[in-house]
Design an enzyme around this catalytic site. Structure first.
Site, PDB file in Angstrom:
ATOM      1  N   GLU A 148      18.664  11.294 -94.325  1.00  0.00           N
ATOM      2  CA  GLU A 148      18.545  12.086 -95.542  1.00  0.00           C
ATOM      3  C   GLU A 148      19.912  12.323 -96.187  1.00  0.00           C
ATOM      4  O   GLU A 148      20.043  12.323 -97.415  1.00  0.00           O
ATOM      5  CB  GLU A 148      17.871  13.428 -95.229  1.00  0.00           C
ATOM      6  CG  GLU A 148      16.454  13.300 -94.705  1.00  0.00           C
ATOM      7  CD  GLU A 148      16.367  13.243 -93.194  1.00  0.00           C
ATOM      8  OE1 GLU A 148      15.349  13.661 -92.636  1.00  0.00           O
ATOM      9  OE2 GLU A 148      17.349  12.758 -92.562  1.00  0.00           O
TER      10      GLU A 148
ATOM     11  N   GLU B 216      13.705  -6.490 -65.945  1.00  0.00           N
ATOM     12  CA  GLU B 216      13.741  -7.947 -65.903  1.00  0.00           C
ATOM     13  C   GLU B 216      13.393  -8.536 -64.538  1.00  0.00           C
ATOM     14  O   GLU B 216      13.547  -9.728 -64.342  1.00  0.00           O
ATOM     15  CB  GLU B 216      15.115  -8.443 -66.366  1.00  0.00           C
ATOM     16  CG  GLU B 216      15.360  -8.257 -67.852  1.00  0.00           C
ATOM     17  CD  GLU B 216      16.392  -9.235 -68.400  1.00  0.00           C
ATOM     18  OE1 GLU B 216      16.680 -10.246 -67.741  1.00  0.00           O
ATOM     19  OE2 GLU B 216      16.914  -8.966 -69.489  1.00  0.00           O
TER      20      GLU B 216
ATOM     21  N   ALA C 214       9.410 -14.437 -66.941  1.00  0.00           N
ATOM     22  CA  ALA C 214       9.048 -15.801 -67.315  1.00  0.00           C
ATOM     23  C   ALA C 214       8.265 -16.408 -66.168  1.00  0.00           C
ATOM     24  O   ALA C 214       8.610 -16.229 -64.996  1.00  0.00           O
ATOM     25  CB  ALA C 214      10.294 -16.628 -67.609  1.00  0.00           C
TER      26      ALA C 214
ATOM     27  N   CYS D  66      15.294  17.378 -89.806  1.00  0.00           N
ATOM     28  CA  CYS D  66      15.680  18.313 -88.754  1.00  0.00           C
ATOM     29  C   CYS D  66      15.925  19.707 -89.331  1.00  0.00           C
ATOM     30  O   CYS D  66      16.215  19.878 -90.513  1.00  0.00           O
ATOM     31  CB  CYS D  66      16.907  17.808 -88.012  1.00  0.00           C
ATOM     32  SG  CYS D  66      18.407  17.728 -89.015  1.00  0.00           S
TER      33      CYS D  66
ATOM     34  N   THR E 275      16.644  -9.421 -56.721  1.00  0.00           N
ATOM     35  CA  THR E 275      17.185 -10.157 -57.863  1.00  0.00           C
ATOM     36  C   THR E 275      18.703 -10.127 -57.857  1.00  0.00           C
ATOM     37  O   THR E 275      19.362 -11.133 -58.140  1.00  0.00           O
ATOM     38  CB  THR E 275      16.644  -9.566 -59.182  1.00  0.00           C
ATOM     39  OG1 THR E 275      15.225  -9.711 -59.210  1.00  0.00           O
ATOM     40  CG2 THR E 275      17.244 -10.269 -60.384  1.00  0.00           C
TER      41      THR E 275
END
Length: 352
Positions: free
Chosen positions: A54, A290, A158, A79, A205
């Site tokens: 704004e 991931e 994937a 706000c 991982t």
């Protein structure tokens, strides 16, 4: 509200999206000011701690004498409190703007309904709910963070055509031969990383792939790296412990973590919900998960996820680590040559 209100609100949403990945932990907000069917001011929230949409929009108006006859559009409630910037509702009232159209009420407890209430008390005509569903979807990270007290969770993996996420590998096996997607898809993933506050992978991982979890293939800020190391299995030489970017490690092992690496102690009773609540306490608004398969399956089984992005490549492994499964069909599928990318959502975006 009328058809033109939706047109101008759509422009607010377009402007707001420019702040994606830049406004943590604030929402993305755009603002348009219209006088007699002509846009005379625009703005959006550029970065956390900076002026709100704004303020930018009002500053862009060349002739402030037009403001009392103008309509201000904002996709989130202005706000009403003094935070890092003065309240936008006060500025709107001081400028004499008499009509305000809003998409969503702010879920932040300090603001929620108060900005609208203040404006109405001052005689401003405030209309809410314009493109409410679209506004919620844009700021879904912010809404989940405020209402569920946890980060917005995006799962990404994937898988091969025959349904495997990886080969069975020893911790010293190289990752190179096991890529399922191509360079274009991997670059897209780095773009996604730049849009989220955190990125999470499991212990396996880190041990087998030793990922960097940065945005070297894209521009923007790197997310906070997050992993678990309950039993101290992660090597000190792992990239995730190199101190190159903010990192959070959930562990009950000793370990000497300092600098940009934060240790959050856990015990055997520590669950996924506890972890997400701890990340919310660390002001992590969203997390891109991931992998690997064990971690992603834990999120799916617990229901503590919001969307999933799944690549299906044209490779086959024959055997290996089975990919996680989502029972519902994707809400959207796009293709990169012979690689499919499916988008899933847990339920529909609610209206609040």
């Amino acid at each position: 509200m009328n058809e033109m209100d939706e047109i101008y609100m759509r422009r607010c949403l377009e402007l707001a999206r420019k702040g994606l990945g830049l406004t943590h932990t604030n929402p993305m907000v755009g603002c348009v000011i219209v006088h007699n069917g002509r846009i005379i001011g625009e703005g959006y929230h550029h970065e956390f701690g900076g002026p709100h949409a704004e303020v930018h929009a009002i500053r862009s108006v060349k002739d402030h004498s037009l403001l009392p006859e103008a309509t201000l559009y904002a996709n989130l409630e202005p706000c009403s409190h003094h935070g890092k910037t003065p309240p936008c509702s006060l500025l709107i009232q001081q400028k004499g703007i008499r009509r305000v159209v809003v998409s969503n009420i702010d879920p932040f407890p300090i603001v929620s309904g108060r900005g609208i209430g203040y404006l109405r008390e001052k005689g401003v005509d405030v209309e809410t709910g314009c493109m409410e569903q679209e506004g919620y979807h844009l700021n879904r990270r912010f809404f989940v963070y405020q209402q569920e007290k946890r980060p917005y969770v995006i799962l990404k993996w994937a898988q091969t055509r025959d349904g495997f996420i990886d080969l069975e590998r020893r911790r010293d096996n190289p990752i190179g031969p096991n890529w399922i997607t191509d360079e274009v898809c991997r670059t897209l993933v780095h773009k996604w990383r730049s849009e989220e506050a955190g990125i999470m992978v499991g212990t396996n991982t880190v041990v087998t792939d030793n990922p960097r979890l940065n945005v070297r293939k894209w521009t923007g800020d790197a997310p906070v790296r997050i992993t678990m190391d309950r039993n101290g299995r992660i090597f000190d030489s792992s990239y995730i412990l190199d101190g190159s970017q903010e990192t959070i490690v959930f562990t009950d092992a000793g370990g000497k973590y300092s600098g940009k690496i934060r240790r959050i102690p856990v015990d055997s009773s520590y669950e996924l919900r506890d972890m997400l609540e701890a990340l919310a306490d660390q002001k992590i608004l969203s997390v891109l998960v991931e992998g690997g398969a064990i971690l992603i399956s834990a999120f799916l089984d617990s229901g503590l996820w919001d969307e999933a992005r799944v690549f299906t490549g044209n490779r086959t492994f024959g055997k290996g680590v089975s990919a996680p499964e989502i029972g519902d069909p994707p809400v959207e599928t796009i293709f990169f040559n012979d690689i499919a990318l499916d988008f899933f959502r847990r339920g529909m975006d609610p209206v609040h």
